[in-house]
Design a protein around this motif. Sequence first.
Motif, PDB file in Angstrom:
ATOM      1  N   ILE A  24      -3.179  -3.213  -2.415  1.00 10.20           N
ATOM      2  CA  ILE A  24      -4.539  -2.627  -1.395  1.00 10.20           C
ATOM      3  C   ILE A  24      -4.742  -0.832  -0.994  1.00 10.20           C
ATOM      4  O   ILE A  24      -3.774  -0.316  -0.810  1.00 10.20           O
ATOM      5  CB  ILE A  24      -4.514  -3.091  -0.331  1.00 10.20           C
ATOM      6  CG1 ILE A  24      -3.878  -4.915  -0.463  1.00 10.20           C
ATOM      7  CG2 ILE A  24      -5.430  -3.485   0.488  1.00 10.20           C
ATOM      8  CD1 ILE A  24      -3.961  -5.288   0.887  1.00 10.20           C
ATOM      9  N   ASP A  25      -5.883  -0.576  -1.958  1.00 14.05           N
ATOM     10  CA  ASP A  25      -6.445   0.594  -1.787  1.00 14.05           C
ATOM     11  C   ASP A  25      -7.241   1.375  -0.188  1.00 14.05           C
ATOM     12  O   ASP A  25      -8.279   0.399  -0.408  1.00 14.05           O
ATOM     13  CB  ASP A  25      -6.693   1.196  -2.870  1.00 14.05           C
ATOM     14  CG  ASP A  25      -6.361   1.822  -4.310  1.00 14.05           C
ATOM     15  OD1 ASP A  25      -4.712   1.834  -4.103  1.00 14.05           O
ATOM     16  OD2 ASP A  25      -6.392   1.593  -5.306  1.00 14.05           O
ATOM     17  N   GLY A  51       5.155  -1.015   2.384  1.00 19.76           N
ATOM     18  CA  GLY A  51       4.026   0.336   2.019  1.00 19.76           C
ATOM     19  C   GLY A  51       5.231   1.609   1.722  1.00 19.76           C
ATOM     20  O   GLY A  51       6.740   1.581   2.336  1.00 19.76           O
ATOM     21  N   GLU A  52       5.133   2.010   1.755  1.00 23.75           N
ATOM     22  CA  GLU A  52       5.471   3.758   1.957  1.00 23.75           C
ATOM     23  C   GLU A  52       5.065   5.225   2.751  1.00 23.75           C
ATOM     24  O   GLU A  52       4.261   4.794   2.310  1.00 23.75           O
ATOM     25  CB  GLU A  52       5.752   4.077  -0.562  1.00 23.75           C
ATOM     26  CG  GLU A  52       6.905   5.440  -0.015  1.00 23.75           C
ATOM     27  CD  GLU A  52       6.153   6.326  -1.948  1.00 23.75           C
ATOM     28  OE1 GLU A  52       6.790   7.010  -2.241  1.00 23.75           O
ATOM     29  OE2 GLU A  52       6.312   4.504  -2.425  1.00 23.75           O
ATOM     30  N   SER A  53       6.496   5.727   2.805  1.00 24.09           N
ATOM     31  CA  SER A  53       5.799   7.237   3.470  1.00 24.09           C
ATOM     32  C   SER A  53       4.274   6.653   5.014  1.00 24.09           C
ATOM     33  O   SER A  53       5.186   6.115   5.824  1.00 24.09           O
ATOM     34  CB  SER A  53       5.391   7.522   2.794  1.00 24.09           C
ATOM     35  OG  SER A  53       4.815   9.394   3.074  1.00 24.09           O
ATOM     36  N   GLY A  63      -0.114   8.693   2.675  1.00 24.18           N
ATOM     37  CA  GLY A  63      -1.170   9.844   3.021  1.00 24.18           C
ATOM     38  C   GLY A  63      -1.172  10.340   4.292  1.00 24.18           C
ATOM     39  O   GLY A  63      -0.272  10.966   4.120  1.00 24.18           O
ATOM     40  N   PRO A  64      -1.953   9.872   5.350  1.00 23.11           N
ATOM     41  CA  PRO A  64      -3.268   8.635   4.669  1.00 23.11           C
ATOM     42  C   PRO A  64      -4.031   9.599   3.050  1.00 23.11           C
ATOM     43  O   PRO A  64      -3.924  10.819   3.976  1.00 23.11           O
ATOM     44  CB  PRO A  64      -3.612   8.924   5.919  1.00 23.11           C
ATOM     45  CG  PRO A  64      -3.510  10.112   6.731  1.00 23.11           C
ATOM     46  CD  PRO A  64      -2.209  10.385   6.209  1.00 23.11           C
ATOM     47  N   GLY A  65      -4.548   8.355   2.866  1.00 18.57           N
ATOM     48  CA  GLY A  65      -5.665   9.238   1.732  1.00 18.57           C
ATOM     49  C   GLY A  65      -4.912   9.116  -0.083  1.00 18.57           C
ATOM     50  O   GLY A  65      -5.194   9.590  -0.728  1.00 18.57           O
ATOM     51  N   SER A  66      -4.017   8.295   0.527  1.00 18.20           N
ATOM     52  CA  SER A  66      -3.228   7.772  -0.521  1.00 18.20           C
ATOM     53  C   SER A  66      -3.449   6.494  -1.802  1.00 18.20           C
ATOM     54  O   SER A  66      -3.762   5.795  -0.746  1.00 18.20           O
ATOM     55  CB  SER A  66      -2.091   7.843  -0.809  1.00 18.20           C
ATOM     56  OG  SER A  66      -0.926   8.003  -2.602  1.00 18.20           O
ATOM     57  N   GLY A  67      -4.001   6.492  -2.576  1.00 19.32           N
ATOM     58  CA  GLY A  67      -3.871   5.027  -3.369  1.00 19.32           C
ATOM     59  C   GLY A  67      -2.763   4.093  -3.433  1.00 19.32           C
ATOM     60  O   GLY A  67      -1.787   4.383  -3.629  1.00 19.32           O
ATOM     61  N   SER A  68      -3.006   3.256  -3.598  1.00 23.27           N
ATOM     62  CA  SER A  68      -1.133   2.053  -3.833  1.00 23.27           C
ATOM     63  C   SER A  68      -0.866   3.023  -6.095  1.00 23.27           C
ATOM     64  O   SER A  68      -0.041   1.861  -5.638  1.00 23.27           O
ATOM     65  CB  SER A  68      -1.819   0.764  -4.062  1.00 23.27           C
ATOM     66  OG  SER A  68      -2.470   0.039  -4.608  1.00 23.27           O
ATOM     67  N   LEU A  69      -1.445   3.563  -6.154  1.00 16.66           N
ATOM     68  CA  LEU A  69      -0.844   4.100  -7.633  1.00 16.66           C
ATOM     69  C   LEU A  69       0.366   4.358  -7.803  1.00 16.66           C
ATOM     70  O   LEU A  69       1.098   3.728  -8.784  1.00 16.66           O
ATOM     71  CB  LEU A  69      -1.318   5.156  -8.586  1.00 16.66           C
ATOM     72  CG  LEU A  69      -0.924   5.958  -7.988  1.00 16.66           C
ATOM     73  CD1 LEU A  69      -1.750   6.773  -8.802  1.00 16.66           C
ATOM     74  CD2 LEU A  69      -2.182   6.900  -6.367  1.00 16.66           C
ATOM     75  N   TRP A  70       1.084   4.315  -6.570  1.00 13.24           N
ATOM     76  CA  TRP A  70       2.704   4.755  -6.780  1.00 13.24           C
ATOM     77  C   TRP A  70       3.932   3.826  -7.008  1.00 13.24           C
ATOM     78  O   TRP A  70       4.467   3.919  -8.030  1.00 13.24           O
ATOM     79  CB  TRP A  70       2.671   5.907  -5.686  1.00 13.24           C
ATOM     80  CG  TRP A  70       2.385   7.064  -5.679  1.00 13.24           C
ATOM     81  CD1 TRP A  70       0.754   6.850  -4.608  1.00 13.24           C
ATOM     82  CD2 TRP A  70       1.272   8.009  -6.228  1.00 13.24           C
ATOM     83  NE1 TRP A  70       0.286   8.019  -4.886  1.00 13.24           N
ATOM     84  CE2 TRP A  70       0.492   8.592  -5.888  1.00 13.24           C
ATOM     85  CE3 TRP A  70       1.900   8.905  -7.263  1.00 13.24           C
ATOM     86  CZ2 TRP A  70      -0.203  10.269  -6.708  1.00 13.24           C
ATOM     87  CZ3 TRP A  70       2.270   9.863  -7.720  1.00 13.24           C
ATOM     88  CH2 TRP A  70       1.155  10.562  -7.054  1.00 13.24           C
ATOM     89  N   TRP A 119       1.139  -0.686   0.107  1.00 14.05           N
ATOM     90  CA  TRP A 119       0.251   0.367  -0.259  1.00 14.05           C
ATOM     91  C   TRP A 119       0.951   1.303   0.532  1.00 14.05           C
ATOM     92  O   TRP A 119       2.195   0.967  -0.060  1.00 14.05           O
ATOM     93  CB  TRP A 119      -0.719   0.042   1.401  1.00 14.05           C
ATOM     94  CG  TRP A 119      -0.494  -0.213   2.695  1.00 14.05           C
ATOM     95  CD1 TRP A 119       0.843  -0.361   3.004  1.00 14.05           C
ATOM     96  CD2 TRP A 119      -0.676  -1.729   2.749  1.00 14.05           C
ATOM     97  NE1 TRP A 119       1.021  -0.346   3.947  1.00 14.05           N
ATOM     98  CE2 TRP A 119       0.738  -2.198   4.238  1.00 14.05           C
ATOM     99  CE3 TRP A 119      -1.607  -2.721   2.927  1.00 14.05           C
ATOM    100  CZ2 TRP A 119       0.216  -2.650   4.929  1.00 14.05           C
ATOM    101  CZ3 TRP A 119      -1.014  -3.569   3.295  1.00 14.05           C
ATOM    102  CH2 TRP A 119      -0.623  -3.832   5.532  1.00 14.05           C
ATOM    103  N   ASN A 120       0.525   2.252  -0.378  1.00 14.10           N
ATOM    104  CA  ASN A 120       0.735   3.823  -0.082  1.00 14.10           C
ATOM    105  C   ASN A 120       0.771   3.809   0.786  1.00 14.10           C
ATOM    106  O   ASN A 120      -0.025   3.806   1.908  1.00 14.10           O
ATOM    107  CB  ASN A 120       0.796   4.620  -1.677  1.00 14.10           C
ATOM    108  CG  ASN A 120       2.000   3.907  -2.618  1.00 14.10           C
ATOM    109  OD1 ASN A 120       1.755   3.609  -3.710  1.00 14.10           O
ATOM    110  ND2 ASN A 120       3.102   4.979  -2.828  1.00 14.10           N
TER     111      ASN A 120
END
Length: 507
Positions: free
Chosen positions: A155-156, A206-208, A105-112, A102-103
């Motif tokens: 996962i989003d 995940g990232e960030s 945010g919180p609030g970011s989709g996993s597109l990155w 997952w990525n």
Amino acid sequence: MKVRFVLAASAAMMLFATPALAADKKGDAEAAEKSGDPAIPPPVVSVTHHTGTFGGVKIAYKATAGETYLKDKDGKPLAAITSYSYVKEGAVDPNRPVTFLWNGGPGSGSLWLQMGAFGPKRVVVPSDAKDDGAPPYRMIDNAASLLDVTDLVFIDPVGTGFSHALGKTDPKDYWGVTKDAKSMAAFIRLWLDANGRWNAPKYIGGESYGTTRSAAVINELEGSYTDVAVNGIILISSILDFSQAADSPGNELGYVTNLPSMAATAWFHNKVQDKPATVEQFVAEAKAFAIGPYASALLKGNALSAAERAQILPQLSRFTGVSQTYLEHADLRLSPGRFYKELLRDRGLTIGRLDTRYTGKDYDNAGEEPDNDPSFYGIDGAYTAAMNHWVREGLKYSPERVYISIGGVRDWDWNIGGPRGGEGYLNVAPYIGRALRENSGLRVFAGQGYYDFATPFFGAEYSLTRTGMPTDGRIQWHYYNAGHMMYVRDEDLQKLSNDIRAFIRAR
């Protein structure tokens, strides 16, 4: 994904539910009846089949894009979690890992992470920290995908991507450190049920803020008597102890942990006198200065003598690339926002926050902080276009919803309670320490970019070297010559892929 949006139980959590990945008409009707809201549609799912070459290995894989309904103990649907699963075709190998990503945010989709790093397709953005421009953007087969060594599930969380609350459920029931982690852990259990993978090696990452989420999720998976044991945690651009990001008067920690990132950035932009040959060398010098003389000076506050100040000032100027006069006016405390604006003011440029290699041009050259972050507006258009194109055209998954790339949640609940966390102070690193102490097979991958100011690398080192963290070598460190999303640089995408591939193989 982005920590700047960071700074800006719960409803009954579906642990006894079954995943609605392909419900029949009877099941759909029952779901609608139990929900008390006939407006709740059946879950949308698309399954497609593909081939690609990843890590030098040709792989046939099944892609499943769609919703999993999270339900309460009575079977009432509460939320739809959208995920993108890439699973190797053929008989299931019991030794083949599965990795949940997952990525943040919180609030970011996993597109990155999906379209930039590890998915089977990726979008090409300039590798030299230039703006991504306008479409069409080039999409290619991603040879750096990890599908040769692990199945992948992106996962989003609720409120990101296409994921959303259902019926009368308040999405805020999922918007919080612990609430969010419970929903992610519940989804993982449901996915393991549906795919028969309970005994497979498992990785989460995940990232960030996604690293914050990873720490909270490992606590939900392994912190109870119904453990889901995990083999590895993949942390990319970590933020675990938020005290470092608290820009509050009297908090000196952030100045200490930010300084090596300032040094790396000054080195990159040729603002260093007597510049060492490598950024690694200069960073090592900066870390020694930051944790030693500089930290001591800051902690003395107004008790710092004039002689001590005179010793610190020229060293601080050399490591930051900012004039002694400016630093004197700032009382030796250079905030990130001021640094972005001041470092290249003489060139009429600002630098990025997510990646300080990027430069931008503000409305004018005055002011204290930049107008915007050139390292974010330099890539966001390409990723959003690529995600929508791949999902809707390549995966044939096209719900009648807007894909929310980032910014889809608000009023986040930061309180985790307990003796080591609470209101006003969030530190999830102890969750990782406990998991490492209680699971001898668990390892941690920590990847950091030298030019990342959203989650500085020295801050990550600080968080994962505190009391309670094992020192037996199960935390692996890897560094990259880019920023927060180090994979936007081609060389670092390949290095990151190879590093994680080796991490997974070494279980």
